[in-house]
Design a protein around this motif. Structure first.
Motif, PDB file in Angstrom:
ATOM      1  N   ILE A  54      43.273  62.108 -29.044  1.00 10.52           N
ATOM      2  CA  ILE A  54      43.593  61.281 -27.868  1.00 10.52           C
ATOM      3  C   ILE A  54      43.831  62.189 -26.656  1.00 10.52           C
ATOM      4  O   ILE A  54      44.759  63.006 -26.647  1.00 10.52           O
ATOM      5  N   PRO A  55      42.986  62.035 -25.617  1.00 12.55           N
ATOM      6  CA  PRO A  55      43.152  62.900 -24.435  1.00 12.55           C
ATOM      7  C   PRO A  55      44.480  62.605 -23.727  1.00 12.55           C
ATOM      8  O   PRO A  55      44.984  61.467 -23.788  1.00 12.55           O
ATOM      9  N   ASP A  56      45.028  63.635 -23.055  1.00  8.09           N
ATOM     10  CA  ASP A  56      46.276  63.411 -22.303  1.00  8.09           C
ATOM     11  C   ASP A  56      46.044  62.460 -21.136  1.00  8.09           C
ATOM     12  O   ASP A  56      46.935  61.715 -20.744  1.00  8.09           O
ATOM     13  N   ASN A  57      44.833  62.516 -20.578  1.00  6.35           N
ATOM     14  CA  ASN A  57      44.494  61.594 -19.494  1.00  6.35           C
ATOM     15  C   ASN A  57      44.179  60.220 -20.100  1.00  6.35           C
ATOM     16  O   ASN A  57      43.207  60.074 -20.856  1.00  6.35           O
ATOM     17  N   PRO A  58      44.986  59.199 -19.775  1.00  5.39           N
ATOM     18  CA  PRO A  58      44.783  57.890 -20.416  1.00  5.39           C
ATOM     19  C   PRO A  58      43.435  57.252 -20.096  1.00  5.39           C
ATOM     20  O   PRO A  58      43.002  56.322 -20.779  1.00  5.39           O
ATOM     21  N   ASN A  59      42.771  57.730 -19.044  1.00  7.53           N
ATOM     22  CA  ASN A  59      41.469  57.146 -18.708  1.00  7.53           C
ATOM     23  C   ASN A  59      40.302  57.916 -19.305  1.00  7.53           C
ATOM     24  O   ASN A  59      39.150  57.539 -19.102  1.00  7.53           O
ATOM     25  N   ILE A  81      39.981  46.534 -41.662  1.00  7.14           N
ATOM     26  CA  ILE A  81      40.777  47.542 -40.969  1.00  7.14           C
ATOM     27  C   ILE A  81      40.360  47.486 -39.498  1.00  7.14           C
ATOM     28  O   ILE A  81      39.169  47.577 -39.182  1.00  7.14           O
ATOM     29  N   THR A  82      41.338  47.328 -38.618  1.00  6.06           N
ATOM     30  CA  THR A  82      41.032  47.241 -37.190  1.00  6.06           C
ATOM     31  C   THR A  82      41.646  48.438 -36.461  1.00  6.06           C
ATOM     32  O   THR A  82      42.852  48.674 -36.583  1.00  6.06           O
ATOM     33  N   PHE A  83      40.820  49.174 -35.749  1.00  8.85           N
ATOM     34  CA  PHE A  83      41.308  50.266 -34.905  1.00  8.85           C
ATOM     35  C   PHE A  83      41.301  49.767 -33.457  1.00  8.85           C
ATOM     36  O   PHE A  83      40.266  49.302 -32.961  1.00  8.85           O
ATOM     37  N   VAL A  84      42.444  49.892 -32.803  1.00  6.96           N
ATOM     38  CA  VAL A  84      42.587  49.271 -31.484  1.00  6.96           C
ATOM     39  C   VAL A  84      42.758  50.320 -30.384  1.00  6.96           C
ATOM     40  O   VAL A  84      43.646  51.174 -30.464  1.00  6.96           O
ATOM     41  N   ASP A  85      41.888  50.267 -29.406  1.00  9.68           N
ATOM     42  CA  ASP A  85      42.084  50.990 -28.145  1.00  9.68           C
ATOM     43  C   ASP A  85      41.334  50.194 -27.105  1.00  9.68           C
ATOM     44  O   ASP A  85      40.141  50.416 -26.854  1.00  9.68           O
ATOM     45  N   VAL A  86      42.023  49.235 -26.511  1.00 11.59           N
ATOM     46  CA  VAL A  86      41.335  48.258 -25.656  1.00 11.59           C
ATOM     47  C   VAL A  86      42.147  48.008 -24.387  1.00 11.59           C
ATOM     48  O   VAL A  86      43.319  47.648 -24.449  1.00 11.59           O
ATOM     49  N   PRO A  87      41.498  48.200 -23.224  1.00 12.81           N
ATOM     50  CA  PRO A  87      42.247  47.987 -21.985  1.00 12.81           C
ATOM     51  C   PRO A  87      42.369  46.517 -21.599  1.00 12.81           C
ATOM     52  O   PRO A  87      43.078  46.182 -20.657  1.00 12.81           O
ATOM     53  N   LYS A 118      45.388  52.210 -26.298  1.00 10.75           N
ATOM     54  CA  LYS A 118      45.739  51.029 -25.494  1.00 10.75           C
ATOM     55  C   LYS A 118      45.651  49.723 -26.281  1.00 10.75           C
ATOM     56  O   LYS A 118      44.690  49.507 -27.011  1.00 10.75           O
ATOM     57  N   ALA A 119      46.625  48.893 -26.109  1.00  9.43           N
ATOM     58  CA  ALA A 119      46.562  47.526 -26.638  1.00  9.43           C
ATOM     59  C   ALA A 119      47.200  46.658 -25.574  1.00  9.43           C
ATOM     60  O   ALA A 119      48.393  46.367 -25.603  1.00  9.43           O
ATOM     61  N   TRP A 170      49.694  54.744 -33.682  1.00 10.88           N
ATOM     62  CA  TRP A 170      49.892  56.172 -33.461  1.00 10.88           C
ATOM     63  C   TRP A 170      50.938  56.312 -32.349  1.00 10.88           C
ATOM     64  O   TRP A 170      51.138  55.375 -31.555  1.00 10.88           O
ATOM     65  N   PRO A 171      51.581  57.482 -32.233  1.00 13.90           N
ATOM     66  CA  PRO A 171      52.584  57.648 -31.157  1.00 13.90           C
ATOM     67  C   PRO A 171      51.967  57.548 -29.768  1.00 13.90           C
ATOM     68  O   PRO A 171      52.672  57.358 -28.775  1.00 13.90           O
ATOM     69  N   THR A 172      50.640  57.654 -29.722  1.00  8.14           N
ATOM     70  CA  THR A 172      49.927  57.520 -28.447  1.00  8.14           C
ATOM     71  C   THR A 172      49.657  56.059 -28.078  1.00  8.14           C
ATOM     72  O   THR A 172      49.012  55.789 -27.060  1.00  8.14           O
ATOM     73  N   GLY A 173      50.124  55.128 -28.879  1.00  6.95           N
ATOM     74  CA  GLY A 173      49.914  53.706 -28.610  1.00  6.95           C
ATOM     75  C   GLY A 173      50.548  53.289 -27.287  1.00  6.95           C
ATOM     76  O   GLY A 173      51.626  53.754 -26.926  1.00  6.95           O
ATOM     77  N   GLU A 174      49.850  52.425 -26.569  1.00  8.32           N
ATOM     78  CA  GLU A 174      50.383  51.876 -25.309  1.00  8.32           C
ATOM     79  C   GLU A 174      50.275  50.361 -25.434  1.00  8.32           C
ATOM     80  O   GLU A 174      49.199  49.806 -25.226  1.00  8.32           O
ATOM     81  N   ILE A 175      51.383  49.732 -25.799  1.00  8.20           N
ATOM     82  CA  ILE A 175      51.324  48.288 -26.054  1.00  8.20           C
ATOM     83  C   ILE A 175      52.078  47.582 -24.933  1.00  8.20           C
ATOM     84  O   ILE A 175      53.301  47.687 -24.820  1.00  8.20           O
ATOM     85  N   ALA A 176      51.335  46.928 -24.063  1.00 11.17           N
ATOM     86  CA  ALA A 176      51.971  46.328 -22.893  1.00 11.17           C
ATOM     87  C   ALA A 176      51.108  45.189 -22.365  1.00 11.17           C
ATOM     88  O   ALA A 176      49.987  44.993 -22.804  1.00 11.17           O
ATOM     89  N   VAL A 177      51.672  44.464 -21.408  1.00 12.71           N
ATOM     90  CA  VAL A 177      50.934  43.333 -20.832  1.00 12.71           C
ATOM     91  C   VAL A 177      49.724  43.829 -20.047  1.00 12.71           C
ATOM     92  O   VAL A 177      48.670  43.227 -20.061  1.00 12.71           O
ATOM     93  N   MET A 178      49.894  44.938 -19.377  1.00 16.62           N
ATOM     94  CA  MET A 178      48.766  45.548 -18.673  1.00 16.62           C
ATOM     95  C   MET A 178      49.035  47.029 -18.439  1.00 16.62           C
ATOM     96  O   MET A 178      50.133  47.500 -18.719  1.00 16.62           O
TER      97      MET A 178
END
Ligand code: HXC
Length: 516
Positions: free
Chosen positions: A275-280, A358-364, A402-403, A424-432
């Motif tokens: 996972i890159p440090d840059n979230p984009n 099995i679902t892998f999630v990284d979705v903006p 991202k989720a 993963w600790p890199t998970g970003e779970i938020a409304v946006m």
């Protein structure tokens, strides 16, 4: 006739039936680099396992001088066989006989093996190569097609149905393959369309080639009708055989277990750095999949259609799973109309046939814009939501990054009856995402602040600390465990082991009403 003569008669009839439409037509197929129907079956099934039915069946048509145009078997080879030791029913349309066109008799032969497949819980494989409805038979041919369609529908979710398209497949004939679970086409040899280039030219004055209108590349990239574009017939046959290895024989069985020589606790240290440090910044989710599944083998489906979602089969500890994963390397892994359809149909297939997901999630999120809204992204996105929510098979989710928003909800979240949800600790779970969120929340504050940029940056950092992490969800139990990426394989295998005996049900109903 003496017994010896009767045996001789059988021998002759068999030899005649093997000839199909005659040697000249067989030679024509070979000259075009194609196999005959029998050769296709022989290449597909275990040697010596093919048991042919109805080899002597003849059509009953009297129109247009058809009494004189009879061939034993009438344009199709059908029967039972084994593939890697497991029973299948199989048919192959014989293009050497009246272009494999579909007569009432030919349809009866297909229906017979479809009925056997249903009764015995055995997959049905259809190899299509046909000029469509046999024109001389008129309504008989249409009735025959529709009998097949009905069986396709009744078999759906009971036995796996797989279609190979090895030549023409046009008009209403496309609807039998379309009703089956998977379609494999051969590049520059097969085509599927409702109306061919000539009609398109007449009605729309549009010039388009057969390949461009309905070839394998178009259907695997643009329409999504087809799951795999094979390089040649052998490649198509290989794909179908490998596909079958992941599937159970029917909806009452589990997929077959395969011996696993890949250690279940094998760490994948490279995932700690993926996972890159840059979230984009992008990374390839397929690397995550192959790093965790048995021996890195991932059997991808619909690879070139809606690549922002990745689907396919793999094994964990020798057991089949279906994998659904957002692909950050393509359109940031955004959900849209096509990726929703692709994911939803796959989830439903796995659910029919007891294959854990099995679902892998990284979705903006969902792709914004008029094209998507006009195209009904609400309706299509709802399919994926529906498919996950109604599924009763074991489900494990791993959020890698991202989720966000509705996409968090859709991608096999805990709330859709998913059994085990990891992040993963890199998970970003938020409304946006933080940028968008801060712009909405602090538009007024930014105007009032002396340095709007600095103010928004500070608020963004605050938002990231408080929301863009997996711990808010973990505190509530929506994430069962925050795991180190390197240990993902072992954690998924443990999760699958713990939920293998899962029993989940749906309320009594005739069937649901999935948004179509
Ligand atoms: C009867 C047919 C036939 C058909 C071909 N033949 N299609 N016979 N019904 N549908 C015969 C030809 O007359 C010829 O017979 C032999 O098969 C080989 O055909 P060729 O044309 O010589 O072969 P080729 O040049 O390779 O072309 C193949 C083809 C072309 C592209 C498939 O034949 C074709 O366009 N056929 C018509 C396709 C079509 O319009 N079908 C109906 C679609 S509507 P001889 O004895 O002369 O060698 C439909 C509705 C289904 O299917 C609805 C379901 C709900």
């Amino acid at each position: 006739m003496s017994t010896r003569e009767k045996l001789e008669e059988l021998k002759q009839k068999r030899a005649l039936s093997l000839q199909g439409g005659g040697q000249a037509r067989i030679d024509k197929m070979h000259a075009a680099g194609k196999k005959t129907a029998r050769e296709r079956i022989a290449a597909m099934v275990d040697p010596g396992s093919f048991e042919e039915y109805d080899a002597f069946k003849l059509h009953r048509c009297h129109n247009f001088g058809m009494e004189k145009n009879k061939f034993l078997g009438d344009g199709i080879v059908t029967g039972s066989a084994r593939i890697n030791g497991r029973p299948v029913y199989i048919y192959a349309q014989d293009f050497t006989v009246l272009a494999g066109s579909l007569s009432g008799t030919l349809a009866e032969k297909i229906c017979k093996i479809m009925d056997l497949g249903m009764k015995n819980g055995v997959p049905v494989i259809g190899l299509n190569d046909s000029g469509g409805a046999r024109i001389q038979e008129g309504i008989e041919a249409l009735a025959g097609y529709t009998e097949i369609f009905t069986r396709n529908v009744l078999s759906s979710g009971v036995i796996p149905q797989i279609s190979g398209i090895f030549g023409p497949c046009a008009g209403g004939a496309v609807y039998s393959p379309a009703l089956t679970d998977f379609i494999v086409m051969v590049k520059e040899q097969s085509y599927m369309f409702l109306t061919g280039p000539k009609v398109v030219k007449t009605v729309l004055h549009e010039d388009i080639s057969t390949e461009a209108l309905g070839g394998a590349v178009m259907h695997t990239t643009t329409s999504g009708v087809t799951d795999y574009a094979a390089e040649d017939e052998d490649d198509a046959i290989r794909y179908i055989k490998e596909l079958l290895s992941y599937l159970p024989q029917n909806n009452l069985e589990n997929p077959p277990d395969t011996p696993c020589d890949d250690p279940i606790n094998r760490p994948a240290p490279e995932l700690n750095d993926i996972i890159p440090d840059n979230p984009n910044a992008a990374y390839d989710i397929k690397k995550v999949i192959t790093a965790t599944v048995d021996n890195g083998i991932f059997f991808e489906i619909k690879k070139n259609f809606a690549p922002n979602i990745v689907i396919g089969f793999a094994r964990y500890n020798g057991k089949s799973v279906g994998i659904v994963a957002n692909q950050p390397a393509y359109y940031a892994g955004v959900l849209d109309i096509n990726s929703s359809d692709k994911g939803a149909r796959f989830v439903r297939f796995c659910d029919c046939f007891n294959i854990p997901i099995i679902t892998f999630v990284d979705v903006p999120g969902f792709l914004p814009g008029s094209a998507q809204e006009f195209g009904g992204v609400i309706r299509h996105g709802a399919k994926l939501l529906y498919a996950y929510a109604e599924s009763t098979i074991p489900k494990v989710t791993v959020i890698t990054r991202k989720a966000y928003g509705g996409a968090y909800c859709v991608m096999s979240s805990k709330h859709l009856r998913t059994d085990i949800n990891y992040s993963w600790p890199t998970g970003e779970i938020a409304v946006m995402g933080s940028k968008g969120a801060v712009e909405v929340l602090y538009a007024k504050g930014a105007k009032e602040a002396g340095d709007a940029q600095a103010f928004l940056a500070e608020k963004e950092a605050e938002y990231n600390t408080n929301f863009s992490n997996p711990y808010c969800a973990a505190e509530r139990g929506y994430i069962d465990a925050v795991i180190e990426p390197a240990e993902t394989r072992a954690r998924i295998i443990n999760a699958l082991e713990s939920i293998r005996g899962k029993r989940d049900t749906l309320p009594m109903k005739k069937h649901g009403n999935i948004p179509l």
